[in-house]
Every structure is written in C-alpha cells, then in structure tokens.
Enzyme design. Structure first.
Site, PDB file in Angstrom:
ATOM      1  N   TYR A   1      24.889  36.610  47.736  1.00 33.09           N
ATOM      2  CA  TYR A   1      24.730  35.155  47.747  1.00 33.09           C
ATOM      3  C   TYR A   1      23.255  34.751  47.692  1.00 33.09           C
ATOM      4  O   TYR A   1      22.924  33.683  47.175  1.00 33.09           O
ATOM      5  CB  TYR A   1      25.418  34.554  48.974  1.00 33.09           C
ATOM      6  CG  TYR A   1      26.923  34.502  48.827  1.00 33.09           C
ATOM      7  CD1 TYR A   1      27.547  33.415  48.230  1.00 33.09           C
ATOM      8  CD2 TYR A   1      27.712  35.554  49.272  1.00 33.09           C
ATOM      9  CE1 TYR A   1      28.917  33.360  48.087  1.00 33.09           C
ATOM     10  CE2 TYR A   1      29.093  35.515  49.138  1.00 33.09           C
ATOM     11  CZ  TYR A   1      29.693  34.428  48.542  1.00 33.09           C
ATOM     12  OH  TYR A   1      31.064  34.390  48.391  1.00 33.09           O
TER      13      TYR A   1
ATOM     14  N   GLU B   1      35.460  35.651  53.468  1.00 35.28           N
ATOM     15  CA  GLU B   1      35.528  37.001  52.905  1.00 35.28           C
ATOM     16  C   GLU B   1      35.422  38.055  53.996  1.00 35.28           C
ATOM     17  O   GLU B   1      36.104  39.093  53.933  1.00 35.28           O
ATOM     18  CB  GLU B   1      34.432  37.163  51.850  1.00 35.28           C
ATOM     19  CG  GLU B   1      34.728  36.360  50.590  1.00 35.28           C
ATOM     20  CD  GLU B   1      33.479  35.956  49.815  1.00 35.28           C
ATOM     21  OE1 GLU B   1      32.447  36.635  49.941  1.00 35.28           O
ATOM     22  OE2 GLU B   1      33.548  34.943  49.088  1.00 35.28           O
TER      23      GLU B   1
ATOM     24  N   THR C   1      54.704  37.177  36.350  1.00 37.03           N
ATOM     25  CA  THR C   1      54.551  38.369  37.191  1.00 37.03           C
ATOM     26  C   THR C   1      54.521  38.073  38.690  1.00 37.03           C
ATOM     27  O   THR C   1      55.261  38.721  39.442  1.00 37.03           O
ATOM     28  CB  THR C   1      53.313  39.188  36.761  1.00 37.03           C
ATOM     29  OG1 THR C   1      52.166  38.331  36.669  1.00 37.03           O
ATOM     30  CG2 THR C   1      53.559  39.852  35.422  1.00 37.03           C
TER      31      THR C   1
ATOM     32  N   PHE D   1      45.292  32.611  36.088  1.00 38.99           N
ATOM     33  CA  PHE D   1      44.777  33.903  35.651  1.00 38.99           C
ATOM     34  C   PHE D   1      43.418  33.658  35.000  1.00 38.99           C
ATOM     35  O   PHE D   1      43.323  32.996  33.965  1.00 38.99           O
ATOM     36  CB  PHE D   1      45.728  34.558  34.652  1.00 38.99           C
ATOM     37  CG  PHE D   1      47.019  35.044  35.280  1.00 38.99           C
ATOM     38  CD1 PHE D   1      47.124  35.264  36.639  1.00 38.99           C
ATOM     39  CD2 PHE D   1      48.116  35.300  34.493  1.00 38.99           C
ATOM     40  CE1 PHE D   1      48.299  35.718  37.213  1.00 38.99           C
ATOM     41  CE2 PHE D   1      49.305  35.763  35.048  1.00 38.99           C
ATOM     42  CZ  PHE D   1      49.399  35.976  36.410  1.00 38.99           C
TER      43      PHE D   1
END
Length: 398
Positions: free
Chosen positions: A98, A140, A278, A389
């Site tokens: 970052y 994260e 999917t 996607f």
C-alpha cells in the site's frame, strides 16, 4: 472518519479530482509498472490493463469512497471494501504494498492536476487514501488470520486429477492438494486464484469460482476459454485449455470471495448468465445437500443449450430440492423451447417469493438488468448480491 478540515477540502476538490480520476489512474499504472515491471508481469492482469478495465475499476472505487466519506461521514462503505479485500487476499497482497501504491498514486495526482495540488489538498487526500488503505489492510489481516496464514501466504500446489470438457469452450478441472492434505474449507460461491507460467515467463493470475459445493470429494474450477488469441485477455484461459491435463500441477490460492450463500431458510434466487453459472452451481449443490426447504428459483441465460455449461448439473440439482424451479433463456434455443424463454432474461412471468435473497453472476449489463427487475418485484436492495468476474465496474459504470 475524515477530519473536519480534510472534509471541507475534499468536498471542494472532489469535482476536479473526479473529472480527472480516469487520467490519474492511467498515469498511476504507467508509473507503477515503469518502477516495478514485475507487478505487471506476475501480479496484475495484463488483459485488464490492455483493455483499461482495471483503470476504470480503480477510478470508480476511489471516487465512490471519497464521495461516501463526505456525504456519509459517520459510515464506511464496507460492502465495497470487503469485496476489494477478498480479491486482494486471494492475490496475496501485503500491507507494505500500500505504501508503494501511495507513492505512485500521489505522484500521478500531482502530475495530472499540477499546481492545484497544494500542501493542504495533498494532506486531505492523503487522509482519504489511508482511511481506505488501512480499512483494507485490517480486513485482509482478518481474512488471512481466519485461514491461519501470514499475510500473503496463500499459494499452494494443487494437482489436476481430472478434466471434463463441458462444452466446446468450457472445461472443468478437478483438483486436490499436491501434498495429499485436506482441501481447505470454503463457502458456497467463493473462488480461488490460479497462477500459471506463460511462454514469455510471466506468471499471470486469474480468479475462478469453485464450481462444486464445500465437502465435495474433488474441488473443481470450471474455465471458459476467452477467445483473445495471443492477446492478454485470453492468455490464461487459453493456457489452461491448451496445456493443462490430468497429472499437471497448478499454483492455487486459498479460497476467498464475498458472494457467499447466507445461512438460514429464506427463499433463494440464483441468477446467472454464461460462465457466471459456476458459483451458482456451488450454491445450488450446497442447498440440495443440506435439504433446503424454502423455495429456490434458478434462472440462467445463455447463447444456446450447447453453450450452457453444466446444464445437466443445473437441472439435476434443481430437481433434488423440495421446492425449486429452473428457467433457462437462450438466444438460439433448441426446437420446442418456450417462446417466452427466448432472448434476454425477462423475470416478469417468474414468481419471486417474498423475502427472497438473490445472488447474481454474469456480465455487468445482465446483472444490472436483473437487479432492476428484482427491485421492481419487491426484492429488497440489501438482499441482492452479485459477483463480477474481473474488475468490479459496477461503481465505475455509474
């Protein structure tokens, strides 16, 4: 929360920054890749860089985050941040990256806006950047901790133990950990990143949804070949289709993704188009395996029955549920297909039960159209979830 001084400055400069954010994003990536060419070769998607979609997504997220801060100072756009954080975790992004981004982003801002970037303006936008960056770093860190790994340590070697040709352009790769260990747990709808080494030495990464439900004997990814020839937009899918066979090894990340099937007995709608089927198959298989009793509405759009990957599974799993219906739209249907299921998806004749939770995956125009129809039928905005996607252009599209 932005400081009062920064809020005033960001509000005043947001129109100028917003108007130039596309150019800023372009200059940022040029500077970043000039200084760190390995990032383009081995981390960033070269196809998205070539088409400009990654720049659009970055510009849209920056503008949306800053706008949210000044318009809703007591809130944070957690849905957007969570989506980005899952993508980052699947790529193994680490906190120190970052700072690299900040260096080149602010150099691009100064280059594009020139003398308008005073010390006061830079300080205000520095607050914006670190509010967003630190929120992502924290999310994260939580995602890595939940997997029991250090930041960035997400890559594992998996063996291809089976390959199934679903259609002329779609193949399913059945996988297992190469070390013989247990496959990591995941939630229905999540994806993995797959890294392959291409002929020019680049190690490109793409994300693919896990097309089997958690607990399936063999985790699988189902990959549609993107017809880009040798251009970057189809180089990874083309490599997988042309070169990867049973017995080969793939570098695969731990599973991530925020489009996940919620627990509970609410009615469910699974809407997909093309290879967007999917994650819906993983969800549908899980619903069937757990004996979901509430209504399940399955809707899918494709070019033709022959292009409808995993169609047999789509129908079979729907049939295993106590209260489920499937509706398929085809641009080029087979003889005898219902006339009102030809062409674009139209949900006006499909019953949507009250309290339905909807999950969408497919091209952005498809999802925007379906969302509009669902809202018109009374589905709550908070109950409509989607997966894109590639770069998330929903915000960038306005």
């Amino acid at each position: 929360m932005l400081s009062e001084t920064a809020t005033v400055t960001v509000r005043a400069t947001l129109p100028a920054v917003g108007a130039a954010v596309g150019e800023i994003a372009e200059r940022f990536y040029q500077r970043l890749f000039d200084a760190h060419p390995s990032l383009l070769r081995d981390l960033f998607n070269r196809g998205n860089q070539a088409t400009g979609t990654q720049r659009q997504a970055l510009a849209g997220s920056i503008a949306a985050f800053a706008t949210h801060l000044v318009n809703h100072p007591d809130e944070r756009p957690d849905a957007m941040l969570n989506r980005i954080a899952h993508k980052h975790a699947s790529l193994g992004i680490t906190p120190e990256q970052y700072r690299t981004v900040r260096t080149h982003l602010f150099a691009a801002i100064a280059e594009v806006l020139g003398d308008a970037v005073t010390a006061e303006v830079e300080a205000a936008w520095d607050e914006v950047y670190w509010l967003m960056a630190n929120a992502l770093i924290a999310t994260e860190a939580r995602l890595y901790a939940e997997r029991g790994v250090l930041a960035g340590d997400v890559w594992r070697s998996w063996e291809v133990v089976g390959r199934v040709e679903e259609t002329a352009d779609v193949a399913t790769f059945q996988l297992r950990p190469a070390d013989g260990g247990k496959a990591p747990d995941f939630r229905p709808g999540q994806y993995v990143s797959v890294q392959v080494e291409l002929p020019d030495g680049a190690r490109q990464i793409r994300q693919y949804s896990l097309s089997r439900a958690p607990g399936a004997q063999l985790p699988s990814i189902t990959v549609k070949r993107v017809h880009g020839g040798d251009t970057p937009d189809g180089e990874v899918s083309g490599h997988l289709h042309a070169r990867v066979r049973e017995g080969d090894l793939l570098s695969v990340s731990l599973p991530y993704g925020d489009l996940v099937l919620a627990d509970g007995d609410a009615p469910v709608l699974l809407a997909s188009a093309g290879i967007g089927v999917t994650p819906m198959l993983s969800m549908l298989e899980h619903l069937a395996a757990t004996g979901h009793r509430a209504p399940v509405t399955v809707v899918h759009a494709d070019r033709s029955p022959e292009d409808h990957a995993l169609r047999t599974d789509h129908e079979h799993l729907t049939g295993k549920l106590a209260s489920a219906t499937a509706h398929f739209w085809y641009e080029h249907p087979e003889p005898g297909h219902r006339a009102d299921r030809t062409g674009l998806m139209d949900l006006s004749s499909v019953e949507i039960p009250p309290g339905t939770r909807a999950y969408l995956c497919g091209p952005l125009p498809f999802m925007r159209a379906v969302r509009t129809q669902l809202l018109a039928q009374g589905v709550a905005p908070a109950d409509i979830h989607y997966e894109v996607f590639g770069p998330d252009l929903w915000l960038a599209a306005g």
